[in-house]
Design a protein around this motif. Structure first.
Motif, PDB file in Angstrom:
ATOM      1  N   ARG A  31      66.941  -2.542 -28.702  1.00  0.00           N
ATOM      2  CA  ARG A  31      66.288  -1.391 -29.336  1.00  0.00           C
ATOM      3  C   ARG A  31      64.821  -1.337 -28.919  1.00  0.00           C
ATOM      4  O   ARG A  31      64.275  -0.295 -28.610  1.00  0.00           O
TER       5      ARG A  31
ATOM      6  N   GLY B 157      62.899   1.458 -26.807  1.00  0.00           N
ATOM      7  CA  GLY B 157      61.665   2.075 -27.300  1.00  0.00           C
ATOM      8  C   GLY B 157      60.595   2.094 -26.238  1.00  0.00           C
ATOM      9  O   GLY B 157      59.942   3.112 -26.005  1.00  0.00           O
TER      10      GLY B 157
ATOM     11  N   ALA C 195      61.305   4.600 -23.581  1.00  0.00           N
ATOM     12  CA  ALA C 195      61.139   5.994 -24.002  1.00  0.00           C
ATOM     13  C   ALA C 195      59.689   6.436 -23.970  1.00  0.00           C
ATOM     14  O   ALA C 195      59.404   7.614 -24.080  1.00  0.00           O
ATOM     15  N   LEU C 196      58.759   5.481 -23.826  1.00  0.00           N
ATOM     16  CA  LEU C 196      57.348   5.863 -23.909  1.00  0.00           C
ATOM     17  C   LEU C 196      56.897   6.568 -22.632  1.00  0.00           C
ATOM     18  O   LEU C 196      57.349   6.243 -21.544  1.00  0.00           O
ATOM     19  N   PRO C 197      55.994   7.542 -22.777  1.00  0.00           N
ATOM     20  CA  PRO C 197      55.399   8.146 -21.594  1.00  0.00           C
ATOM     21  C   PRO C 197      54.443   7.143 -20.956  1.00  0.00           C
ATOM     22  O   PRO C 197      53.385   6.841 -21.498  1.00  0.00           O
TER      23      PRO C 197
ATOM     24  N   PRO D 211      66.263   5.905 -35.163  1.00  0.00           N
ATOM     25  CA  PRO D 211      65.539   5.026 -34.216  1.00  0.00           C
ATOM     26  C   PRO D 211      64.379   5.745 -33.539  1.00  0.00           C
ATOM     27  O   PRO D 211      63.328   5.150 -33.310  1.00  0.00           O
TER      28      PRO D 211
ATOM     29  N   VAL E  56      60.557   4.569 -33.478  1.00  0.00           N
ATOM     30  CA  VAL E  56      59.733   4.412 -32.273  1.00  0.00           C
ATOM     31  C   VAL E  56      58.432   5.186 -32.425  1.00  0.00           C
ATOM     32  O   VAL E  56      57.343   4.683 -32.147  1.00  0.00           O
TER      33      VAL E  56
ATOM     34  N   MET F 195      54.848   3.601 -32.519  1.00  0.00           N
ATOM     35  CA  MET F 195      53.950   4.048 -31.467  1.00  0.00           C
ATOM     36  C   MET F 195      52.645   4.539 -32.075  1.00  0.00           C
ATOM     37  O   MET F 195      51.569   4.310 -31.516  1.00  0.00           O
TER      38      MET F 195
ATOM     39  N   THR G 244      54.721  11.286 -26.610  1.00  0.00           N
ATOM     40  CA  THR G 244      55.835  10.417 -26.988  1.00  0.00           C
ATOM     41  C   THR G 244      56.932  11.221 -27.678  1.00  0.00           C
ATOM     42  O   THR G 244      58.120  11.077 -27.377  1.00  0.00           O
TER      43      THR G 244
ATOM     44  N   LEU H 285      60.841  11.685 -26.619  1.00  0.00           N
ATOM     45  CA  LEU H 285      61.952  11.332 -27.502  1.00  0.00           C
ATOM     46  C   LEU H 285      62.881  12.527 -27.709  1.00  0.00           C
ATOM     47  O   LEU H 285      64.103  12.377 -27.732  1.00  0.00           O
TER      48      LEU H 285
END
Lengths: 313, 321
Positions: A132, A136, A139-141, B11, B15, B19, B293, B297
């Motif tokens: 997970r 994560g 998925a971040l830029p 989820p 995140v 973040m 972000t 997503l």
């Protein structure tokens, strides 16, 4: 008691795995060409001081009277806006870019291998949590985040002032930053393979003999992961070089006076209208290096295992 | 479906929440703080004033407490003021967001429109000249530094040929369609070239894999034409892994936007993030980073929905388990 084994002759054992590997690799012409180009670049970068001495030892020094000189015997590619020799600067820049690319890719691969091994071998909730977390991070830029990371004030992190002020800190900072975000590909790859390996009989046998988890992971599982890790690391070197160059280009990576291919382009951008060649060289070298690493990785992948590895970035 | 949404969304929210904390802490680690900026602007501020101001703004409090305060305000819709734009953060962000969505949307659509057919055609003729050409082009696209590509495009099209503008957006609404569109050509081309190679390679690999399946042989055996086999039988299955990989690429798309927008002075999100980080605009940098972000997503989430829609073997119900 100990009868010496008969010496194996080629006729007995056929081709050794290394020879087979070598032959399969040679079949991939682009990969061989890539390896050749990289070896040439590495040699050229290593010989930068020699070239500098050959050209009179003044390659890096500022000489405002000879700005923008055309190519000549003293300056094979001419001089830049401060009268420095372009060829020598490119060679020194290549040292930095190759060094950052290799160290950051290897560091990221090590970290990713540890995460992937732990997740894949232990499985269960631990695995779910680590994966997970990996998802994560993926998925971040990436670049916007890297820019913030690169702008961090090291003094606020408690790094000694003497270290922060040293010339090479930008070099190690960029290696650390790239390693921090670049481990995910290897982690997923290793985790997937480790998950299937731990069910195999030889791992079960080792467990039955009471081997510790550390021993099983390092002695029994890790060697089986060598080829996917090597391939993924090779492919990521190119990616890392691109990241380094873009950060340096934006003024957040390698700081002048240390030259890197990225920050050579920053300077060149200001003169792009009058001296487009100044901007052409560094970018072209980045391009050729990255494509060579990509071809090399592709060839290694075909040679090491034609089917096991999916190409992921 | 509702359950799928919930299962898939939490989820992402987690995140995003994590973040926001990480980004808040990182931005706190950037050089200087708002009071330092005031001191530079007004040399008459004494150190007592500075200490008093830091206390007033809560800058002397621990990071977790400051984050808590920021989060409470943010949840109430108050993201603070942008220093660079001298207006609320959200108002500064809106036009940038629209510009970036336009740029990314166009190049994303264009990249798919080129990459998918190219990958499919290469896969149906593996190891032909055409396949090698697609492969070589794909490798070049993956390996080219996009900021350099942008610069070279400027040199060729804006300087040498003089047919396209080197950057900016022009005056929207003035002149014909071309007057507005021409500012998009070079940035969109740069972004497209950077992403088309990867997509084409994935499409090719997935299609080759699919065409090896038994059911494809069956389809051929019962006499389906090659076009029908590829487009009707194979394509849908081949698209499944491609969709996943392209979705994971949304984050990269944003990185590309940052580079192209900086090179071509396109006033979008990427450039905004860069400018706000460089200009110590803490409020703006934080929210822009989180918005990037969030967009990534959302992209990943849409891909998940597409994934389920493409693969009848997976139902929304099954994913929940």
């Amino acid at each position: 008691m100990t009868t010496p084994l008969p010496t194996p002759t080629p006729a007995h054992v056929g081709e050794s795995p290394w020879r087979l590997l070598w032959r399969r690799f040679l079949r991939h012409r682009m990969a061989v060409a890539g390896a050749g180009v990289l070896a040439m670049f590495a040699l050229a970068a290593l010989s930068a001081p020699l070239v500098e001495a050959q050209l009179g030892g003044a390659g890096m020094s500022v000489d405002l009277l000879s700005r923008f000189q055309p190519p000549s015997a003293a300056h094979p590619l001419g001089t830049d806006e401060l009268g420095r020799d372009i060829l020598v600067r490119l060679l020194y820049g290549g040292r930095v870019s190759l060094f950052v690319g290799l160290t950051a890719a290897v560091a990221a691969a090590c970290f990713g291998t540890v995460v992937g091994l732990l997740a894949g071998y232990h499985g269960g909730r631990f695995d779910a949590f680590l994966m997970r977390f990996t998802d994560g991070v993926i998925a971040l830029p990436l670049l916007p985040l890297l820019i913030v990371l690169a702008a961090i004030d090291l003094n606020k992190l408690g790094v000694p002032a003497g270290v922060v002020a040293s010339e090479h800190v930008s070099l190690y900072r960029i290696v650390a930053i790239v390693a921090l975000v670049g481990w995910t590909t290897v982690a997923r790859l290793v985790r997937g393979t480790a998950l299937s390996l731990r069910e195999r009989p030889f791992v079960r046998a080792a467990e039955a003999q009471g081997a510790t988890a550390f021993r099983i992971m390092s002695v029994h599982i890790l060697p089986n992961l060598a080829s996917p890790i090597i391939v993924a690391t090779t492919l990521s070197v190119g990616h890392v070089i691109l990241l380094e160059s873009v950060l340096s280009f934006l003024g957040l990576g390698i700081q002048p006076p240390i030259a890197s291919w990225g920050n050579l382009l920053t300077n060149a951008q200001d003169f792009i209208l009058d001296r487009p060649l100044l901007g052409f060289y560094p970018g072209f070298l980045i391009f050729v290096t990255v494509i060579a690493f990509n071809f090399l990785g592709d060839g290694l992948q075909d040679a090491l295992d034609p089917r096991a590895i999916e190409r992921r970035r | 479906m509702a359950q799928f949404l919930i299962h898939r969304l939490w989820p992402s929210l987690l995140v995003l929440g994590l973040m926001s904390f990480v980004a808040y802490s990182l931005i706190g680690l950037m050089p200087g703080d708002p009071v330092d900026l005031m001191i530079t602007a007004d040399p008459k501020i004494t150190s007592e004033d500075a200490a008093r101001l830091r206390q007033l703004y809560g800058l002397d409090k621990p990071i977790v407490e400051r984050y808590g305060n920021w989060l409470m305000a943010a949840l109430n819709g108050d993201f603070g003021y942008s220093r660079l734009f001298a207006k609320p953060v959200m108002e500064a962000l809106k036009p940038a967001l629209a510009n970036t969505v336009l740029l990314l949307g166009l190049s994303f659509a264009l990249a798919l429109a080129i990459a998918l057919p190219a990958g499919i055609i290469a896969a149906t003729r593996p190891y032909s000249k055409l396949d090698y050409a697609v492969n070589a082009f794909a490798f070049a696209g993956i390996s080219v530094p996009s900021f350099w590509l942008g610069l070279m495009l400027i040199v060729v099209f804006a300087v040498l040929l003089g047919v396209l503008p080197a950057g900016g957006t022009g005056e929207l609404g003035k002149g014909g369609v071309w007057e507005n569109l021409k500012y998009l050509v070079l940035p969109v081309a740069t972004l497209t070239i950077a992403s088309v190679g990867g997509h084409a390679r994935y499409m090719r690999a997935a299609m080759i894999e699919t065409l090896r399946q038994d059911y494809i042989r069956t389809a051929r055996a019962i006499g389906a034409g090659e076009t029908r086999v590829v487009l009707h039988h194979a394509l849908r299955n081949a698209l499944i892994p491609v969709v996943t990989i392209i979705a994971l690429d949304f984050g990269n798309l944003f990185s590309g936007a940052l580079i192209t927008e900086t090179i071509f002075s396109w006033p979008g999100m990427g450039r905004l993030i860069y400018d706000s980080v460089m200009g110590n605009d803490f409020n703006l940098a934080l929210v822009a980073l989180l918005l990037a972000t969030l967009l990534t997503l959302v992209g990943n989430f849409l891909a998940d929905v597409a994934y389920v829609a493409l693969d009848p073997r997976i139902s929304f119900r099954e994913v929940e388990r």
